[in-house]
Motif scaffolding. Structure first.
Motif, PDB file in Angstrom:
ATOM      1  N   VAL A 253      34.089  53.911 -50.291  1.00  0.00           N
ATOM      2  CA  VAL A 253      32.706  54.059 -50.357  1.00  0.00           C
ATOM      3  C   VAL A 253      31.957  53.054 -49.643  1.00  0.00           C
ATOM      4  O   VAL A 253      32.251  52.056 -49.469  1.00  0.00           O
TER       5      VAL A 253
ATOM      6  N   TYR B  73      25.293  46.163 -46.229  1.00  0.00           N
ATOM      7  CA  TYR B  73      26.198  47.268 -46.782  1.00  0.00           C
ATOM      8  C   TYR B  73      27.657  46.470 -46.537  1.00  0.00           C
ATOM      9  O   TYR B  73      28.049  45.995 -45.537  1.00  0.00           O
TER      10      TYR B  73
ATOM     11  N   HIS C  70      31.753  44.653 -55.744  1.00  0.00           N
ATOM     12  CA  HIS C  70      32.747  44.682 -54.673  1.00  0.00           C
ATOM     13  C   HIS C  70      33.406  43.249 -54.934  1.00  0.00           C
ATOM     14  O   HIS C  70      32.847  42.143 -54.224  1.00  0.00           O
TER      15      HIS C  70
ATOM     16  N   VAL D 150      28.703  50.701 -49.722  1.00  0.00           N
ATOM     17  CA  VAL D 150      27.655  49.963 -50.792  1.00  0.00           C
ATOM     18  C   VAL D 150      26.551  49.322 -50.206  1.00  0.00           C
ATOM     19  O   VAL D 150      26.829  48.545 -49.398  1.00  0.00           O
TER      20      VAL D 150
ATOM     21  N   LEU E  33      29.990  58.504 -49.890  1.00  0.00           N
ATOM     22  CA  LEU E  33      31.308  58.644 -50.480  1.00  0.00           C
ATOM     23  C   LEU E  33      32.217  59.081 -49.165  1.00  0.00           C
ATOM     24  O   LEU E  33      32.193  59.526 -48.146  1.00  0.00           O
TER      25      LEU E  33
ATOM     26  N   LEU F  43      33.781  58.039 -57.990  1.00  0.00           N
ATOM     27  CA  LEU F  43      32.071  57.605 -57.999  1.00  0.00           C
ATOM     28  C   LEU F  43      31.414  58.491 -57.363  1.00  0.00           C
ATOM     29  O   LEU F  43      31.920  59.699 -56.784  1.00  0.00           O
TER      30      LEU F  43
ATOM     31  N   ALA G 249      37.377  52.756 -53.355  1.00  0.00           N
ATOM     32  CA  ALA G 249      36.773  53.364 -54.583  1.00  0.00           C
ATOM     33  C   ALA G 249      37.707  53.004 -55.750  1.00  0.00           C
ATOM     34  O   ALA G 249      36.836  52.804 -56.727  1.00  0.00           O
TER      35      ALA G 249
ATOM     36  N   VAL H  33      26.453  52.468 -54.594  1.00  0.00           N
ATOM     37  CA  VAL H  33      26.926  53.584 -53.665  1.00  0.00           C
ATOM     38  C   VAL H  33      25.886  54.415 -53.122  1.00  0.00           C
ATOM     39  O   VAL H  33      25.146  55.062 -53.677  1.00  0.00           O
TER      40      VAL H  33
ATOM     41  N   ASP I 121      25.913  55.071 -58.236  1.00  0.00           N
ATOM     42  CA  ASP I 121      26.499  54.267 -59.278  1.00  0.00           C
ATOM     43  C   ASP I 121      26.645  52.802 -58.816  1.00  0.00           C
ATOM     44  O   ASP I 121      26.486  52.462 -57.738  1.00  0.00           O
TER      45      ASP I 121
END
Length: 353
Positions: A34, A129, A91, A36, A76, A83, A134, A73, A87
């Motif tokens: 994912v 980012y 990390h 983030v 995906l 997820l 996941a 998130v 969400d």
């Protein structure tokens, strides 16, 4: 949510040199991953080792450090079903593991021989980012802020796991060496949630009020000006006159390991967490005759991570946090080296959504 083509990131380009804040491409999540959007990212002492390359293993440069990234998130990768967009996730240090060895299959993925670490073997969270696996992110409860969640992703889960490794039970004593630091101040609180009595050990009388009044510890021992034997005797006196049932060694000095072992009552567990260079002697006679145990503990498993976040949602864990900007990173590391940071510095990378 629109995802830009580039992002700001803090990059280690050369060991021992100031880190560089620069624009780099936004990564794209692969299968099972994912993307983030990082809201906050805690600054850990391990990040300093990444910058300096002073461990026996070194990251491949250039690398984006950071393993306390709290965010949401935003994309995906293929195959992700656990997820969804939006969400709230964390990390953490354990980026991934092989998933098929005996350790992974028995819930001990933290000692897997084929694992990768966020901000060390894979780019981390000192960026707008970050890409995460996941199956390895932590779930941040809605009532835990991102700034509070960041330190829990390493300092929190690490001390929570170490407390479990002491095998101390509710009502028993644990001694925490380095109790007022970034890890220790969280560990003291987790210990109390677990029903343990805490003897805080740190350097300087100025930390006594913080330990006893702020962190609500049951006893405080100042190591300043004391020999190792005097530290051990002071801790024993504070813990029923015989010593704690468990000790957690967070102070990054070899002598702290010997102290943590010597101060235990019979059948106690000393748990090492810090990673100072060097060795320390063990009194074999006492170790055997008093049936003491010395063990290491490295961060925590995915289960430990989510347990520590759930406990924090109960409102009894409060991290001492100082929010700073990404541009401050080199000054933060200088402050860290000189012991000027109380609690945890957290980079504010984006506003709370």
């Amino acid at each position: 949510m629109a995802i830009p083509a580039t992002m700001k990131a803090i990059v280690v380009e050369e060991f021992g040199k100031p880190m560089v804040l620069k624009n780099v491409p936004v990564p794209s999540p692969g299968y099972g991953q994912v993307l983030v959007k990082v809201i906050t990212s805690g600054v850990c002492h391990t990040d300093l080792h990444v910058r300096d390359g002073d461990w026996h293993v070194k990251p491949t440069l250039p690398i984006i450090p950071g393993h306390e990234g709290a965010g949401v998130v935003v994309k995906l990768g293929e195959g992700v079903t656990t997820l969804k967009i939006g969400d709230r996730v964390g990390h953490a240090w354990l980026h991934d593991s092989c998933g098929g060895c005996d350790y992974c299959l028995s819930g001990w993925e933290t000692v897997c021989g084929d694992q990768h670490q966020t901000g060390f073997a894979a780019n981390g969270c000192f960026a707008e980012y970050t890409v995460a696996e996941a199956n390895y992110v932590g779930r941040i409860p809605d009532n835990v802020s991102f700034a509070q969640a960041s330190p829990l992703l390493c300092a929190g889960v690490t001390t929570y796991k170490a407390l479990k490794e002491t095998e101390a039970k509710a009502g028993q004593w644990v001694a925490i060496l380095g109790a007022c630091g970034g890890l220790g101040h969280v560990g003291c609180q987790y210990a109390q949630v677990m029903g343990l009595k805490v003897c805080a050990i740190d350097f300087g009388e100025d930390k006594r009020c913080y330990a006893l009044d702020g962190l609500k510890c049951d006893a405080y021992v100042d190591v300043k000006g004391k020999s190792s034997q005097e530290v051990v005797e002071a801790v024993k006196a504070a813990c029923d006159g015989v010593g704690p049932h468990g000790s957690i060694i967070l102070a990054p000095k070899p002598e702290a390991f010997r102290q943590g072992l010597d101060m235990l009552r019979p059948m106690g567990f000393a748990v090492g967490v810090s990673l100072p260079p060097g060795e320390f002697p063990v009194d074999i006679f006492t170790l055997i005759l008093q049936r003491k145990t010395l063990r290491g503990s490295i961060v925590g498993t995915r289960k430990d991570l989510n347990e520590s976040l759930i406990l924090a949602a109960g409102g009894k864990i409060t991290c001492t946090v100082e929010e700073r900007k990404m541009e401050d990173i080199n000054q933060i590391f200088d402050d860290m080296v000189h012991g000027k940071i109380k609690g945890r510095c957290v980079l504010r990378i984006a506003p709370d959504p």
